[in-house]
Design a protein around this motif. Sequence first.
Motif, mmCIF file in Angstrom:
data_model
loop_
_atom_site.group_PDB
_atom_site.id
_atom_site.type_symbol
_atom_site.label_atom_id
_atom_site.label_comp_id
_atom_site.label_asym_id
_atom_site.label_seq_id
_atom_site.Cartn_x
_atom_site.Cartn_y
_atom_site.Cartn_z
ATOM 1 N N GLU A 168 -4.852 -12.094 9.236
ATOM 2 C CA GLU A 168 -4.450 -10.938 9.878
ATOM 3 C C GLU A 168 -3.349 -10.170 8.626
ATOM 4 O OE1 GLU A 168 -3.350 -10.978 14.352
ATOM 5 O OE2 GLU A 168 -3.066 -12.994 13.458
ATOM 6 N N LEU A 169 -2.599 -10.896 8.069
ATOM 7 C CA LEU A 169 -1.901 -10.121 7.089
ATOM 8 C C LEU A 169 -2.527 -9.666 5.937
ATOM 9 C CD1 LEU A 169 1.229 -9.927 5.991
ATOM 10 C CD2 LEU A 169 0.880 -12.077 4.856
ATOM 11 N N MET A 170 -3.713 -10.023 5.559
ATOM 12 C CA MET A 170 -4.346 -9.730 4.529
ATOM 13 C C MET A 170 -5.864 -8.598 4.971
ATOM 14 S SD MET A 170 -3.133 -10.944 1.814
ATOM 15 C CE MET A 170 -2.529 -12.709 1.194
ATOM 16 N N ALA A 171 -5.721 -8.427 6.146
ATOM 17 C CA ALA A 171 -6.840 -7.755 6.761
ATOM 18 C C ALA A 171 -7.018 -6.076 6.314
ATOM 19 C CB ALA A 171 -6.935 -7.539 8.252
ATOM 20 N N ASP A 172 -6.075 -5.555 6.381
ATOM 21 C CA ASP A 172 -6.125 -4.049 5.919
ATOM 22 C C ASP A 172 -6.111 -3.816 4.485
ATOM 23 O OD1 ASP A 172 -6.503 -3.360 8.616
ATOM 24 O OD2 ASP A 172 -4.122 -3.198 8.986
ATOM 25 N N PHE A 173 -5.315 -4.526 3.612
ATOM 26 C CA PHE A 173 -4.968 -4.488 2.403
ATOM 27 C C PHE A 173 -5.387 -5.902 1.851
ATOM 28 C CE2 PHE A 173 -2.504 -1.331 4.728
ATOM 29 C CZ PHE A 173 -2.777 -0.199 4.075
ATOM 30 N N PRO A 174 -6.406 -6.208 1.562
ATOM 31 C CA PRO A 174 -6.915 -7.626 0.983
ATOM 32 C C PRO A 174 -6.577 -7.723 -0.599
ATOM 33 C CG PRO A 174 -8.901 -6.370 1.386
ATOM 34 C CD PRO A 174 -7.634 -5.425 1.867
ATOM 35 N N TYR A 175 -6.274 -6.414 -1.322
ATOM 36 C CA TYR A 175 -6.366 -6.928 -2.629
ATOM 37 C C TYR A 175 -4.859 -6.535 -3.127
ATOM 38 C CZ TYR A 175 -11.159 -5.920 -1.983
ATOM 39 O OH TYR A 175 -12.492 -5.850 -1.468
ATOM 40 N N GLU A 176 -4.346 -7.520 -4.026
ATOM 41 C CA GLU A 176 -3.234 -7.227 -4.701
ATOM 42 C C GLU A 176 -3.007 -6.127 -5.446
ATOM 43 O OE1 GLU A 176 -0.143 -9.752 -7.603
ATOM 44 O OE2 GLU A 176 -2.174 -10.567 -6.814
ATOM 45 N N ASN A 177 -3.787 -5.630 -6.206
ATOM 46 C CA ASN A 177 -4.216 -4.348 -6.739
ATOM 47 C C ASN A 177 -5.195 -3.731 -6.033
ATOM 48 O OD1 ASN A 177 -1.930 -4.828 -9.055
ATOM 49 N ND2 ASN A 177 -3.443 -6.396 -9.156
ATOM 50 N N PHE A 178 -4.919 -2.439 -5.700
ATOM 51 C CA PHE A 178 -5.991 -1.399 -5.041
ATOM 52 C C PHE A 178 -5.887 -0.281 -5.367
ATOM 53 C CE2 PHE A 178 -2.292 -2.157 -2.098
ATOM 54 C CZ PHE A 178 -2.341 -0.994 -1.565
ATOM 55 N N ARG A 179 -6.898 0.762 -4.898
ATOM 56 C CA ARG A 179 -6.665 2.221 -4.756
ATOM 57 C C ARG A 179 -6.772 2.617 -3.304
ATOM 58 N NH1 ARG A 179 -7.445 5.092 -9.493
ATOM 59 N NH2 ARG A 179 -7.415 4.123 -11.417
ATOM 60 N N LEU A 180 -5.915 3.594 -3.310
ATOM 61 C CA LEU A 180 -5.787 4.428 -1.854
ATOM 62 C C LEU A 180 -6.027 5.414 -1.875
ATOM 63 C CD1 LEU A 180 -6.040 3.820 1.419
ATOM 64 C CD2 LEU A 180 -3.449 3.747 1.003
ATOM 65 N N HIS A 181 -6.915 6.310 -1.560
ATOM 66 C CA HIS A 181 -6.927 7.761 -1.762
ATOM 67 C C HIS A 181 -6.891 7.986 -3.393
ATOM 68 C CE1 HIS A 181 -7.677 11.761 0.516
ATOM 69 N NE2 HIS A 181 -6.797 12.254 -0.185
ATOM 70 N N GLY A 182 -7.506 7.595 -4.155
ATOM 71 C CA GLY A 182 -7.196 7.530 -5.610
ATOM 72 C C GLY A 182 -5.741 7.095 -6.016
ATOM 73 N N GLN A 183 -4.936 6.693 -5.331
ATOM 74 C CA GLN A 183 -3.788 6.417 -5.971
ATOM 75 C C GLN A 183 -3.788 4.847 -6.191
ATOM 76 O OE1 GLN A 183 -0.579 7.910 -6.828
ATOM 77 N NE2 GLN A 183 -0.303 5.802 -7.440
ATOM 78 N N PRO A 184 -3.484 4.481 -7.728
ATOM 79 C CA PRO A 184 -3.234 3.011 -7.741
ATOM 80 C C PRO A 184 -2.092 2.495 -7.285
ATOM 81 C CG PRO A 184 -2.762 4.207 -9.603
ATOM 82 C CD PRO A 184 -3.454 5.124 -8.740
ATOM 83 N N ALA A 185 -2.408 1.048 -6.542
ATOM 84 C CA ALA A 185 -1.094 0.651 -5.795
ATOM 85 C C ALA A 185 -1.175 -0.936 -5.896
ATOM 86 C CB ALA A 185 -1.084 1.201 -4.583
ATOM 87 N N ARG A 186 -0.048 -1.444 -5.404
ATOM 88 C CA ARG A 186 0.230 -3.099 -5.717
ATOM 89 C C ARG A 186 0.681 -3.543 -4.394
ATOM 90 N NH1 ARG A 186 3.086 -5.593 -10.772
ATOM 91 N NH2 ARG A 186 4.604 -3.926 -10.030
ATOM 92 N N ARG A 187 0.297 -4.493 -3.882
ATOM 93 C CA ARG A 187 0.905 -5.114 -2.615
ATOM 94 C C ARG A 187 1.495 -6.551 -3.218
ATOM 95 N NH1 ARG A 187 -1.155 -9.149 -0.790
ATOM 96 N NH2 ARG A 187 -3.261 -9.008 -1.472
ATOM 97 N N ARG A 188 2.639 -6.805 -2.792
ATOM 98 C CA ARG A 188 3.531 -7.919 -2.889
ATOM 99 C C ARG A 188 3.899 -8.722 -1.710
ATOM 100 N NH1 ARG A 188 7.732 -7.094 -7.940
ATOM 101 N NH2 ARG A 188 6.747 -5.178 -8.808
ATOM 102 N N HIS A 189 3.861 -9.788 -1.454
ATOM 103 C CA HIS A 189 4.310 -10.465 -0.560
ATOM 104 C C HIS A 189 5.802 -11.297 -1.105
ATOM 105 C CE1 HIS A 189 1.048 -9.463 2.219
ATOM 106 N NE2 HIS A 189 0.291 -10.332 1.486
ATOM 107 N N PHE A 190 6.844 -11.372 -0.557
ATOM 108 C CA PHE A 190 7.971 -12.207 -0.943
ATOM 109 C C PHE A 190 8.852 -12.556 0.149
ATOM 110 C CE2 PHE A 190 9.269 -7.519 -1.246
ATOM 111 C CZ PHE A 190 10.477 -7.496 -0.660
ATOM 112 N N HIS A 191 9.795 -13.396 -0.056
ATOM 113 C CA HIS A 191 10.700 -13.844 0.893
ATOM 114 C C HIS A 191 12.065 -13.760 0.419
ATOM 115 C CE1 HIS A 191 7.035 -15.918 2.282
ATOM 116 N NE2 HIS A 191 7.327 -15.822 3.535
ATOM 117 N N ILE A 192 13.160 -13.279 1.223
ATOM 118 C CA ILE A 192 14.449 -13.189 0.848
ATOM 119 C C ILE A 192 15.196 -13.798 1.793
ATOM 120 C CG2 ILE A 192 14.401 -11.318 -0.773
ATOM 121 C CD1 ILE A 192 15.097 -9.579 1.409
#
Length: 656
Positions: A58-82
């Motif tokens: 479920e956490l990865m369903a909508d944005f499965p890739y760590e580095n991806f493009r959305l509407h032409g915009q390059p982006a990065r997804r990070r999971h972290f804990h604080i």
Amino acid sequence: SRAPRRPHAMPPAGGPPGDALEDLPAEIGDDEQHWTAYVFAVWNLIIRPPRHRYSRLELMADFPYENFRLHGQPARRRHFHITNQRGDSLACTVFEPTPEPGASSHPSRAGAGAEATEQRACVVHCHGNGACRLAGFRLVPLLLPLGIGVCCFDFAGSGMSGGEYVSLGHFEKDDLSVVIDHLRTQLGFSHIGLWGYSMGAATALMHAARDPTLAGVVADSPFCDLWQLIQEVCGHFLPIPAVVIKPVMHFVRLMIYRKAGFDICDVSPKAHVGGSFVPALMLHGEGDDFVRCDHSEALRREYCGEVQRLTMPKSTHGSPRADTFMARAVVFMVRAFRWEKQIPQGRGELFFGELLVGRIPKVKDVKPGGPDDAQPQLPAALLEALSQSLRSDDPRQMCDGLVRTALALCAPYRGGEMLPCGVPVVGAISTPCASKRADAYRSGPMPARFVGKLTFADRHSEVALCWIRDTGLERRGALEGGCVEFAVISPTVASLTSVVLERRSKDAAAMGRNTPGGLQCSRVVPKDLGELALEVNRAYDIALRVNDAGAELLIDGAPAVSASDGPGGGEFGCAHLWSVHWRQQGVAAPVVELSACVDSKPSPPRSRQTRRPKSIASEDDNTERLAEDLATLCLGPEPLGEAARARLRSGVYVLD
């Protein structure tokens, strides 16, 4: 002073309880005993609502890739804990725009200057009571095309974060402060805005009063005072006579203080907004009968800074928001950031133009970063090793290749590594890293039963049991595909999923370097999800039953997840199983010990049922049902809420 009237005078925030709390009776009197179920339901609604646990899938369903493009915009997804100030771990996800390949800075409008390109903006989403960070993912396709990042996190006591109770803003504002500090100091965001819903909206408003550096706040359905909100819940949703509401309120206040360590009279956004100068946009549904519209109106009147309030026709507390209002909220945040000159050229400018007229453009599907391929590009050495395993005549090695192919191609499970699960298996596979995979391997004739121990050394670690039912793979000739089953276990949730691999083309070379043996990940099928409450550094008995009709996972003898794939046509073949984990920085790997045995008296796996985890603790079924109905009515889906409303108004829960 414009502070709200309180039922009792209280000491300064953070101090010990004053006489007002100590003067309350310690137990409910005989005359009020039959209202104990309502006291229980209300304090559960406030501090321990149904907790939304979710799986890795479920956490990865909508944005499965760590580095991806959305509407032409390059982006990065990070999971972290604080870690927050009380020692609870907070689960966080940040989506941040990245420069185009070859560019040296953040994409911005031409001519903005070098100084502007170094600015980075991020909106922090604050979820509502009973929700989690997944609720904020809907903001990603609205903000990332404009070059604005999005951070979503679970408050303590919610989702996958630590902690047992929520406080509707009292402690949540401190969680929010820790997240903002991390975004500024560790991730380099210079502009921070807040977007909150219900409890998250109240939290954002209270924190904004002490952080004038925020760019702006979008507050959707905020309440103005917790004492007032609880009074309205008791009077509107529950059949409690007016003369009884006051003692019920006092006991709710006392129980919450004893269990969660805060006084509900201290949770009052209305008492904070008089000192806030951060620009704010308030949204409220006209049909909201949980947090009524007069709450946001009271906040607007008390607000010291620039504030705008919009009411949404035909909207209730939990209904989807119309595109028009979502677009206006995004435009408000862009202007609060003063971000117009930072919007990426081309698609970003066109995207913003649509928002200005109240339309949300349709965003293209999320694609991997770099080339727009449907599957990731695999290193040549890995591709060759996987293809060699898949071509093997040895069914064990062929199944090993299928498992590793699923780990390479299926985005939610990508990066998994074989985890040894006991003494090495005799006769290791003669391929690279064979001994390590052999340690992680077990097999048994079906109906198979794998038993052993599982110990988590960290509450954020995960382990997966991956298996394949081999009912004649070695007799198929060329491998046309396979199904890899995943039982992913963490201390808080277990999930059961099938990953289906299929051959999409006879010509594997034409498919590129991302198809081991010509196979691709065809689909991922969620089968079951169950909530767990496993302790760290404690060994649990686990048992996995596998037959041709399905599978069932038991932890300490209790069913965790199960699925039925059909009636089954007999018990033959072999089950091949591997243990897998995902390496995380600073997180110790779990310890798994497994052995295979013949399941002489296999019980057929139960058919999948939707199970709603209980978040309350009571020995009385009537009381539990009341608490669940109240939570469903206030926080849950609206169709279920109508049935709950009828039961609540009937008064069937009163204990005589």
